[in-house]
Design a protein around this motif. Structure first.
Motif, PDB file in Angstrom:
ATOM      1  N   ALA A  69       2.119 -13.876  34.944  1.00 46.91           N
ATOM      2  CA  ALA A  69       3.181 -14.641  34.308  1.00 46.91           C
ATOM      3  C   ALA A  69       4.216 -15.007  35.373  1.00 46.91           C
ATOM      4  O   ALA A  69       4.342 -14.318  36.385  1.00 46.91           O
ATOM      5  CB  ALA A  69       3.828 -13.832  33.188  1.00 46.91           C
ATOM      6  N   PRO A  70       4.974 -16.069  35.161  1.00 52.28           N
ATOM      7  CA  PRO A  70       6.010 -16.429  36.133  1.00 52.28           C
ATOM      8  C   PRO A  70       7.178 -15.456  36.066  1.00 52.28           C
ATOM      9  O   PRO A  70       7.340 -14.723  35.090  1.00 52.28           O
ATOM     10  CB  PRO A  70       6.426 -17.836  35.689  1.00 52.28           C
ATOM     11  N   PRO A  71       8.023 -15.448  37.086  1.00 48.27           N
ATOM     12  CA  PRO A  71       9.232 -14.625  37.023  1.00 48.27           C
ATOM     13  C   PRO A  71      10.248 -15.233  36.073  1.00 48.27           C
ATOM     14  O   PRO A  71      10.170 -16.410  35.720  1.00 48.27           O
ATOM     15  CB  PRO A  71       9.743 -14.643  38.471  1.00 48.27           C
ATOM     16  N   ILE A  92       0.344  -7.175  33.650  1.00 50.89           N
ATOM     17  CA  ILE A  92       1.602  -6.567  33.204  1.00 50.89           C
ATOM     18  C   ILE A  92       2.282  -6.067  34.468  1.00 50.89           C
ATOM     19  O   ILE A  92       1.876  -5.066  35.047  1.00 50.89           O
ATOM     20  CB  ILE A  92       1.346  -5.407  32.228  1.00 50.89           C
ATOM     21  N   SER A  93       3.314  -6.783  34.897  1.00 53.90           N
ATOM     22  CA  SER A  93       3.836  -6.509  36.234  1.00 53.90           C
ATOM     23  C   SER A  93       5.347  -6.700  36.311  1.00 53.90           C
ATOM     24  O   SER A  93       5.874  -7.700  35.794  1.00 53.90           O
ATOM     25  CB  SER A  93       3.160  -7.447  37.242  1.00 53.90           C
ATOM     26  N   GLU A 117       5.267  -4.708  25.677  1.00 56.72           N
ATOM     27  CA  GLU A 117       5.931  -5.393  24.566  1.00 56.72           C
ATOM     28  C   GLU A 117       6.252  -6.845  24.921  1.00 56.72           C
ATOM     29  O   GLU A 117       6.206  -7.726  24.051  1.00 56.72           O
ATOM     30  CB  GLU A 117       7.200  -4.632  24.158  1.00 56.72           C
ATOM     31  N   TRP A 118       6.564  -7.102  26.186  1.00 56.04           N
ATOM     32  CA  TRP A 118       6.819  -8.479  26.613  1.00 56.04           C
ATOM     33  C   TRP A 118       5.533  -9.301  26.568  1.00 56.04           C
ATOM     34  O   TRP A 118       5.534 -10.476  26.166  1.00 56.04           O
ATOM     35  CB  TRP A 118       7.413  -8.499  28.018  1.00 56.04           C
ATOM     36  N   GLY A 137       0.857   2.036  37.782  1.00 54.50           N
ATOM     37  CA  GLY A 137       1.831   2.102  38.861  1.00 54.50           C
ATOM     38  C   GLY A 137       3.003   1.170  38.607  1.00 54.50           C
ATOM     39  O   GLY A 137       4.166   1.523  38.848  1.00 54.50           O
ATOM     40  N   GLY A 138       2.712  -0.017  38.109  1.00 56.46           N
ATOM     41  CA  GLY A 138       3.764  -0.952  37.763  1.00 56.46           C
ATOM     42  C   GLY A 138       4.638  -0.443  36.631  1.00 56.46           C
ATOM     43  O   GLY A 138       5.845  -0.711  36.596  1.00 56.46           O
ATOM     44  N   MET A 139       4.053   0.305  35.710  1.00 54.29           N
ATOM     45  CA  MET A 139       4.835   0.839  34.599  1.00 54.29           C
ATOM     46  C   MET A 139       5.808   1.926  35.066  1.00 54.29           C
ATOM     47  O   MET A 139       6.854   2.118  34.460  1.00 54.29           O
ATOM     48  CB  MET A 139       3.907   1.404  33.514  1.00 54.29           C
TER      49      MET A 139
END
Length: 222
Positions: free
Chosen positions: A35-37, A72-73, A82-83, A103-105
């Motif tokens: 997804a984009p920032p 998911i990052s 959730e996002w 790791g990202g979580m």
């Protein structure tokens, strides 16, 4: 097939079609993008635009029998499960899936594995193996890769949550724990195998600093 960055989602349709051509040539059943920032505008509007784009791209991919995956990052509009669910709207998991990155979580806010896996539900289609540790370098804290099982990720909790959800997909090493090379790859693969077998690679080695607190592992327990 993994596409770098968010171009698979935000790029021109013609670029996406070329990625699908490559996926077909490789017989890849899934195409992963990011997804984009967050661009700084109204969050609801940005999520709606992302949802519209995901629906369009998932539709194009579905015509080629390819499923679109979104990472998911942290640093993106899907920093947590959730996002992602908000952006997925009512798209079926057969058309759109999520890449779970434990790791990202940890970086995003110590989201417990059991909660993350439950929130993703049937959208969970791919799992990255990456561990992290905070390091104090040049008067600033930053996240650094660690040997799987030697960082802050609760891998027993992750594996238990995946087993409870009947996850049958791949565990894919996303980042090596150090400089890339055959020896590093063998070491990281061996560490992952130990984790799956139920044996940690080695105890966590905490970074020492007089300028900040020792991180807590409490929030990452399943």
């Amino acid at each position: 097939l993994s596409a770098q960055g968010d171009r698979a989602v935000t790029g021109r349709a013609s670029e996406f079609e070329r990625l699908l051509d490559l996926a077909e040539a490789m017989r890849a059943p899934q195409l992963r993008g990011s997804a984009p920032p967050y661009a700084g505008g109204d969050v609801g509007d940005e999520l709606r635009r992302l949802a519209d784009r995901l629906a369009e791209r998932a539709g194009l991919a579905g015509r080629r029998d390819v499923r679109l995956l979104v990472g998911i990052s942290p640093g993106t509009l899907t920093p947590g499960p959730e996002w992602f669910r908000r952006a997925a709207r009512d798209l079926r998991p057969e058309r759109l899936g999520a890449v779970y990155d434990p790791g990202g979580m940890v970086v995003e806010g110590r989201i417990a594995p059991r909660l993350a896996v439950a929130a993703l539900g049937r959208y969970l289609q791919h799992v990255y193996v990456k561990d992290v540790l905070p390091q104090h370098v040049d008067s600033a804290w930053r996240w650094s890769p660690a040997l799987p099982g030697a960082g802050l990720v609760s891998w027993p909790g992750v594996l238990a949550a995946l087993a409870a959800a009947d996850y049958g997909g791949w565990l894919v090493i996303d980042h090596l724990s150090g400089q890339a090379g055959p020896a590093r790859l063998r070491r990281d693969v061996a560490a992952v195998r130990q984790l799956v077998a139920g044996t940690p690679a080695r105890p966590i080695s905490w970074p020492r600093s007089s300028t900040g607190p020792v991180p807590s592992t409490e929030g990452d327990r399943a």
